[in-house]
Design an enzyme around this catalytic site. Sequence first.
Site, PDB file in Angstrom:
ATOM      1  N   SER A  34       0.821  -1.210   0.000  1.00  0.00           N
ATOM      2  CA  SER A  34       0.000   0.000   0.000  1.00  0.00           C
ATOM      3  C   SER A  34       0.856   1.261   0.000  1.00  0.00           C
ATOM      4  O   SER A  34       1.943   1.297   0.593  1.00  0.00           O
ATOM      5  CB  SER A  34      -0.902   0.003   1.239  1.00  0.00           C
ATOM      6  OG  SER A  34      -1.559   1.251   1.388  1.00  0.00           O
TER       7      SER A  34
ATOM      8  N   TYR B 101      -2.347   5.642  -4.483  1.00  0.00           N
ATOM      9  CA  TYR B 101      -3.469   6.579  -4.442  1.00  0.00           C
ATOM     10  C   TYR B 101      -3.102   7.786  -5.291  1.00  0.00           C
ATOM     11  O   TYR B 101      -1.927   8.198  -5.345  1.00  0.00           O
ATOM     12  CB  TYR B 101      -3.753   7.038  -3.017  1.00  0.00           C
ATOM     13  CG  TYR B 101      -4.413   6.014  -2.140  1.00  0.00           C
ATOM     14  CD1 TYR B 101      -5.780   5.748  -2.249  1.00  0.00           C
ATOM     15  CD2 TYR B 101      -3.688   5.312  -1.183  1.00  0.00           C
ATOM     16  CE1 TYR B 101      -6.394   4.808  -1.440  1.00  0.00           C
ATOM     17  CE2 TYR B 101      -4.292   4.371  -0.364  1.00  0.00           C
ATOM     18  CZ  TYR B 101      -5.646   4.127  -0.500  1.00  0.00           C
ATOM     19  OH  TYR B 101      -6.253   3.189   0.303  1.00  0.00           O
TER      20      TYR B 101
ATOM     21  N   THR C 154      -5.641   2.857  -7.008  1.00  0.00           N
ATOM     22  CA  THR C 154      -6.938   2.874  -6.318  1.00  0.00           C
ATOM     23  C   THR C 154      -7.680   4.144  -6.673  1.00  0.00           C
ATOM     24  O   THR C 154      -7.158   5.257  -6.492  1.00  0.00           O
ATOM     25  CB  THR C 154      -6.742   2.775  -4.797  1.00  0.00           C
ATOM     26  OG1 THR C 154      -6.121   1.522  -4.497  1.00  0.00           O
ATOM     27  CG2 THR C 154      -8.071   2.855  -4.065  1.00  0.00           C
TER      28      THR C 154
ATOM     29  N   LYS D  49      -8.035  -0.357  -9.367  1.00  0.00           N
ATOM     30  CA  LYS D  49      -8.770  -0.967  -8.264  1.00  0.00           C
ATOM     31  C   LYS D  49      -9.840  -0.014  -7.750  1.00  0.00           C
ATOM     32  O   LYS D  49      -9.573   1.158  -7.494  1.00  0.00           O
ATOM     33  CB  LYS D  49      -7.808  -1.315  -7.118  1.00  0.00           C
ATOM     34  CG  LYS D  49      -8.457  -1.935  -5.891  1.00  0.00           C
ATOM     35  CD  LYS D  49      -7.397  -2.328  -4.874  1.00  0.00           C
ATOM     36  CE  LYS D  49      -8.016  -2.941  -3.626  1.00  0.00           C
ATOM     37  NZ  LYS D  49      -8.711  -1.953  -2.786  1.00  0.00           N
TER      38      LYS D  49
ATOM     39  N   HIS E  52     -13.856  -1.474  -1.981  1.00  0.00           N
ATOM     40  CA  HIS E  52     -12.921  -1.116  -0.910  1.00  0.00           C
ATOM     41  C   HIS E  52     -13.225  -1.892   0.375  1.00  0.00           C
ATOM     42  O   HIS E  52     -13.018  -1.406   1.482  1.00  0.00           O
ATOM     43  CB  HIS E  52     -12.970   0.398  -0.624  1.00  0.00           C
ATOM     44  CG  HIS E  52     -11.630   0.997  -0.291  1.00  0.00           C
ATOM     45  ND1 HIS E  52     -10.893   1.718  -1.188  1.00  0.00           N
ATOM     46  CD2 HIS E  52     -10.891   0.972   0.848  1.00  0.00           C
ATOM     47  CE1 HIS E  52      -9.769   2.130  -0.622  1.00  0.00           C
ATOM     48  NE2 HIS E  52      -9.749   1.677   0.627  1.00  0.00           N
TER      49      HIS E  52
END
Length: 380
Positions: free
Chosen positions: A107, A130, A156, A252, A276
């Site tokens: 992440s 992100y 994401t 995603k 999510h």
Amino acid sequence: MRPLLNVEEARSRARRRLPRVAFDFIDGGSDDEVTVRENRRAFERVQLRPRQLVNVQERSQSLTMFGEQIDSPVILAPTGLARIAGGGGDLAGAIGAGRRNTIFTLSTMSTHSIEDVARAATGPLWFQLYLVRERQVNDELVARAAAAGYAGLVVTVDVPVISVRERDVRNGLTVPPKLRPRTAFDMLRRPRWLCHQLPPMTFANFRDTRLQSPRRAVRHAKWVRETLAHAGATLADLEQLRASWSGPLIVKGTVTAEDALAAVDAGADGIVVSNHGGRQLDGCVTSLEALPEVADAVGDRAQLFLDGGVRRGTDVVKTLALGGKACLIGRPWLWGAACGGADGVERVLELLHDEIDRALALVGRPSIADLDRHAVQTKH
């Protein structure tokens, strides 16, 4: 570590081992957590249709993922703040995934850096990004991931704003977790967990960027809201990433055919059908129920994955029958880490592998490649 019988047992054991603030962060979702519950119920509504008198003595669930062969269609999903589970956090995830020859996805909000995880990993890696407001930060993170050998980039796209996760609000979750009058006893009675919180957690990938990781304890939601949520992100941002990233690009957070097609048109090689894990829009369509629509629209233009609610090998089999290539798991690997670090992560993956193998035999499909929609039906 005492043997685990199934993923739910890992969850129960993690609940006993973790302070409430940590367990609730992993387990919880947004608002009333309807989507969290429905992600599981969606799998219960899909039934398997077994075929009999099929030779299933030899069974295979290995597959090739963007040129990389992995041993099972289960990939570790990106999970921010993984060290809150204890047991080594991201490092345990990468090591456990490598032992089972599958992919670990790191992440953006990891508590170990891109480089530290790459050094510890023994298997293939993806990096999750992100779309933060400052493009220079995105570019720096992507360049670091490429230099460290991450094969895939997972973008994401379902965080234009950050949701309210009421369990975290009630528990006063901060980064790093802070001893408070309400939480001190709960934390102190778990010394093993406390040891894993030293040195204090930070968002390791932001140490040397323009978005500095907090030096003192701050509300998790506040920092994420101010750092990650980007209501102005558009397909143009995805196209810019496509131009700069040479490896597989996976999007995603898509649950509609329209968004999946737009992402593929912008250069995505893969789509993770995901809400999510119920941690963003509550009342959202479940990942499993969205999958057939996306599969029908995308066809063979991109690889499809599912994230959200997977707890059993039969869940994976149902996903593949409905058009998915593989599943991503988030909470289960964190529960495994809480139970036994890398050994616990490995055990969770082993359990799912063995359950998939049994399900293939019982459903009469020698290989995951033999799964199609004739293998399932929906219960009304």
